[in-house]
Design a protein around this motif. Structure first.
Motif, PDB file in Angstrom:
ATOM      1  N   MET A 133       0.834  -1.205   0.000  1.00  0.00           N
ATOM      2  CA  MET A 133       0.000   0.000   0.000  1.00  0.00           C
ATOM      3  C   MET A 133       0.868   1.255   0.000  1.00  0.00           C
ATOM      4  SD  MET A 133      -2.806   1.299   2.819  1.00  0.00           S
ATOM      5  CE  MET A 133      -4.142   0.259   2.229  1.00  0.00           C
ATOM      6  N   LYS A 134       0.451   2.262  -0.753  1.00  0.00           N
ATOM      7  CA  LYS A 134       1.144   3.544  -0.737  1.00  0.00           C
ATOM      8  C   LYS A 134       0.917   4.232   0.604  1.00  0.00           C
ATOM      9  CE  LYS A 134      -1.084   5.259  -4.185  1.00  0.00           C
ATOM     10  NZ  LYS A 134      -1.513   6.247  -5.220  1.00  0.00           N
ATOM     11  N   ARG A 135       1.946   4.915   1.084  1.00  0.00           N
ATOM     12  CA  ARG A 135       1.841   5.626   2.362  1.00  0.00           C
ATOM     13  C   ARG A 135       2.219   7.089   2.173  1.00  0.00           C
ATOM     14  NH1 ARG A 135       4.142   0.680   3.716  1.00  0.00           N
ATOM     15  NH2 ARG A 135       2.888  -0.577   5.182  1.00  0.00           N
ATOM     16  N   ALA A 136       1.454   7.962   2.807  1.00  0.00           N
ATOM     17  CA  ALA A 136       1.755   9.396   2.799  1.00  0.00           C
ATOM     18  C   ALA A 136       1.800   9.900   4.229  1.00  0.00           C
ATOM     19  CB  ALA A 136       0.712  10.172   2.005  1.00  0.00           C
ATOM     20  N   LEU A 137       2.737  10.783   4.503  1.00  0.00           N
ATOM     21  CA  LEU A 137       2.837  11.420   5.810  1.00  0.00           C
ATOM     22  C   LEU A 137       2.449  12.885   5.665  1.00  0.00           C
ATOM     23  CD1 LEU A 137       3.755  11.536   8.811  1.00  0.00           C
ATOM     24  CD2 LEU A 137       6.060  12.051   7.962  1.00  0.00           C
ATOM     25  N   VAL A 138       1.515  13.335   6.494  1.00  0.00           N
ATOM     26  CA  VAL A 138       1.141  14.747   6.550  1.00  0.00           C
ATOM     27  C   VAL A 138       1.650  15.300   7.870  1.00  0.00           C
ATOM     28  CG1 VAL A 138      -0.763  16.406   6.603  1.00  0.00           C
ATOM     29  CG2 VAL A 138      -0.907  14.382   5.121  1.00  0.00           C
ATOM     30  N   VAL A 139       2.499  16.317   7.810  1.00  0.00           N
ATOM     31  CA  VAL A 139       3.077  16.921   9.006  1.00  0.00           C
ATOM     32  C   VAL A 139       2.360  18.245   9.255  1.00  0.00           C
ATOM     33  CG1 VAL A 139       5.186  17.695  10.143  1.00  0.00           C
ATOM     34  CG2 VAL A 139       5.285  15.857   8.435  1.00  0.00           C
ATOM     35  N   GLN A 140       1.561  18.266  10.310  1.00  0.00           N
ATOM     36  CA  GLN A 140       0.787  19.461  10.669  1.00  0.00           C
ATOM     37  C   GLN A 140       1.059  19.743  12.144  1.00  0.00           C
ATOM     38  OE1 GLN A 140      -0.382  22.412  10.728  1.00  0.00           O
ATOM     39  NE2 GLN A 140      -1.849  22.041   9.071  1.00  0.00           N
ATOM     40  N   LEU A 141       2.032  20.606  12.392  1.00  0.00           N
ATOM     41  CA  LEU A 141       2.506  20.824  13.759  1.00  0.00           C
ATOM     42  C   LEU A 141       2.026  22.129  14.366  1.00  0.00           C
ATOM     43  CD1 LEU A 141       6.191  19.507  13.504  1.00  0.00           C
ATOM     44  CD2 LEU A 141       4.151  18.311  14.318  1.00  0.00           C
ATOM     45  N   THR A 142       1.025  22.772  13.767  1.00  0.00           N
ATOM     46  CA  THR A 142       0.519  24.018  14.357  1.00  0.00           C
ATOM     47  C   THR A 142      -0.686  23.721  15.244  1.00  0.00           C
ATOM     48  OG1 THR A 142      -0.537  24.426  12.228  1.00  0.00           O
ATOM     49  CG2 THR A 142       1.500  25.607  12.670  1.00  0.00           C
ATOM     50  N   ARG A 143      -1.678  24.570  15.238  1.00  0.00           N
ATOM     51  CA  ARG A 143      -2.681  24.551  16.298  1.00  0.00           C
ATOM     52  C   ARG A 143      -3.969  23.828  15.909  1.00  0.00           C
ATOM     53  NH1 ARG A 143       0.213  26.149  20.840  1.00  0.00           N
ATOM     54  NH2 ARG A 143       1.676  27.793  20.242  1.00  0.00           N
ATOM     55  N   PHE A 144      -4.907  23.863  16.847  1.00  0.00           N
ATOM     56  CA  PHE A 144      -6.209  23.213  16.759  1.00  0.00           C
ATOM     57  C   PHE A 144      -6.886  23.467  15.416  1.00  0.00           C
ATOM     58  CE2 PHE A 144     -10.646  23.683  19.016  1.00  0.00           C
ATOM     59  CZ  PHE A 144     -11.183  22.708  18.201  1.00  0.00           C
ATOM     60  N   GLY A 145      -7.092  24.732  15.083  1.00  0.00           N
ATOM     61  CA  GLY A 145      -7.806  25.057  13.855  1.00  0.00           C
ATOM     62  C   GLY A 145      -7.101  24.565  12.610  1.00  0.00           C
ATOM     63  N   ASP A 146      -5.770  24.645  12.605  1.00  0.00           N
ATOM     64  CA  ASP A 146      -5.010  24.191  11.438  1.00  0.00           C
ATOM     65  C   ASP A 146      -5.139  22.683  11.244  1.00  0.00           C
ATOM     66  OD1 ASP A 146      -3.540  26.765  10.699  1.00  0.00           O
ATOM     67  OD2 ASP A 146      -3.031  26.544  12.806  1.00  0.00           O
TER      68      ASP A 146
END
Length: 411
Positions: free
Chosen positions: A1-14
């Motif tokens: 299976m293809k894998r993607a990483l999403v890095v979202q290190l900011t706040r609640f709303g983001d």
């Protein structure tokens, strides 16, 4: 299976506003991994149950009760885990030092967004262009669409959040966001809440927010009549993430400035009545999807930059303190809307979520529509032959390197 990483290190709303990108990657057949600050791990698992969530210490000190910092130990272990997963693509959404350090774990050819190459920080061409669009903030696109456009084959905007429908559970009130200038003082907010309650068959009121807003909530309660206080439930500082989701999901309406809870309501399909002033502008960060209303302060200095002082005595707050605004909330008649305010309702179009004027003025509508078409052609969503050419926009927003590298549409 293809894998993607999403890095979202900011706040609640983001975190909530990353939804279109995550759903797009899922529909493209990726197993999506999501890296967040550990304070948002539980929320991320609730909102994105199909994602594998990894939690770093990106904010705060990581100091435990004994005064010992666990930041290095925790983050080192997570870095090791991520480095050992064979990701096909890494979507690195923020430009913090932590994001850049994390991006260096991977082959730079796999990293989309912000990354390090030979010790130099580099932005994806789309991010580079989008930063230029941000110079016209009244015509800027929603941040949900900004992040989602990193991926080809974006899912339709209408597939991201449910159409907002009242849940028959009362009115939620969020006192404040991270930026105090974006929020309404308790004495300004109180009559607007009473007006919305009158227009919504005298439903119960639920005060929502973090522990830092407790005093503001108490002051707000002091401005409400005793008959209303008995129908008000103060949940400020009393809900965990699961309880907050449950509370917001059943509301008829959420009244709020530009906050994370506002984006959570949009995610859940709860109608939002948003109050936008100071640095908040609805086309950039308004609630995503169809069925939300924003009352937008519109002055020659709007929107401002929140990191800079206000030299106009926060004049954009004035119209919210006009008694006619409460009349407008009850009647929704344009003649009751105070000067300096405009009312927009959210819709979904070819590009994402857009805001349509319902009362007041929108002097930038033609410019915004033109820029949206330009972006649509740039992303391959619209046909350039039908909607172009855009010589004046290409001249403003494209740079020489875009013509050299080919990272622009043909005008």
């Amino acid at each position: 299976m293809k894998r993607a990483l999403v890095v979202q290190l900011t706040r609640f709303g983001d975190l909530v506003q990353t939804k279109r990108l995550i759903l797009t990657l899922t529909r493209r057949g990726f197993e999506v991994h999501l890296c967040v600050d550990r304070s948002l791990k539980d929320l991320a698992e609730i909102i994105y149950p199909d994602c594998v969530v990894h939690a770093l210490i990106a904010h705060g000190t990581g100091v435990n009760d004994n005064g010992i910092s666990s930041t290095f130990t925790v983050n080192y272990k997570i870095f090791q885990v991520l480095e050992n997963i064979n990701f096909d693509q890494i979507y690195n959404l923020n430009f913090s030092s932590m994001n850049y350090a994390l991006s260096s774990l991977f082959d730079s050819k796999k990293v989309v967004g912000h990354k390090m190459i030979n010790g130099q920080t580099v932005k994806d061409p789309w991010f580079d262009l989008a930063f230029r669009f941000a110079t016209e903030r009244r015509s800027n696109i929603n941040i949900v669409d900004y992040w989602a456009a990193l991926s080809p084959e974006m899912i339709p905007a209408s597939d991201v959040n449910p159409v907002a429908i009242p849940g028959n559970g009362g009115i939620g009130v969020v006192m404040a966001g991270r930026e105090s200038r974006r929020s309404l003082p308790f004495d300004v907010f109180a009559p607007l809440i009473l007006a919305a309650r009158s227009a919504n068959k005298n439903k119960k009121i639920f005060l929502l927010g973090g522990s830092s807003e407790k005093k503001a909530g108490e002051k707000l309660l002091s401005k409400l009549p005793p008959s209303i206080i008995k129908d008000t439930v103060n949940l400020i500082g009393k809900t965990d993430w699961k309880e907050l989701v449950e509370s917001v999901s059943n509301l008829d309406l959420l009244m709020t400035p530009d906050t994370g809870t506002m984006h959570l309501a949009a995610h859940l399909g709860t109608p939002v009545l948003g109050f936008f002033l100071s640095s908040a502008w609805c086309s950039e960060t308004g609630p995503y999807g169809k069925g939300h209303t924003v009352i937008q302060a519109d002055f020659d200095c709007s929107p401002c930059v929140e990191s800079q002082p206000c030299y106009n005595d926060l004049k954009c707050l004035g119209p919210f303190n006009n008694s006619n605004l409460a009349r407008f909330i009850v009647t929704r008649k344009a003649e009751h809307l105070p000067h300096g305010l405009s009312v927009f309702e959210s819709e979904c179009d070819f590009l994402g979520t857009n805001y349509v004027l319902k009362a007041g003025q929108d002097i930038g509508s033609k410019r915004r529509d033109r820029i949206r078409q330009f972006i649509g052609c740039h992303l391959g969503i619209l046909d350039l032959g039908e909607h172009g050419p855009f010589p004046e926009l290409a001249e403003k927003f494209y740079k020489e390197k875009d013509w050299v590298t080919g990272s622009r549409l043909v005008c």
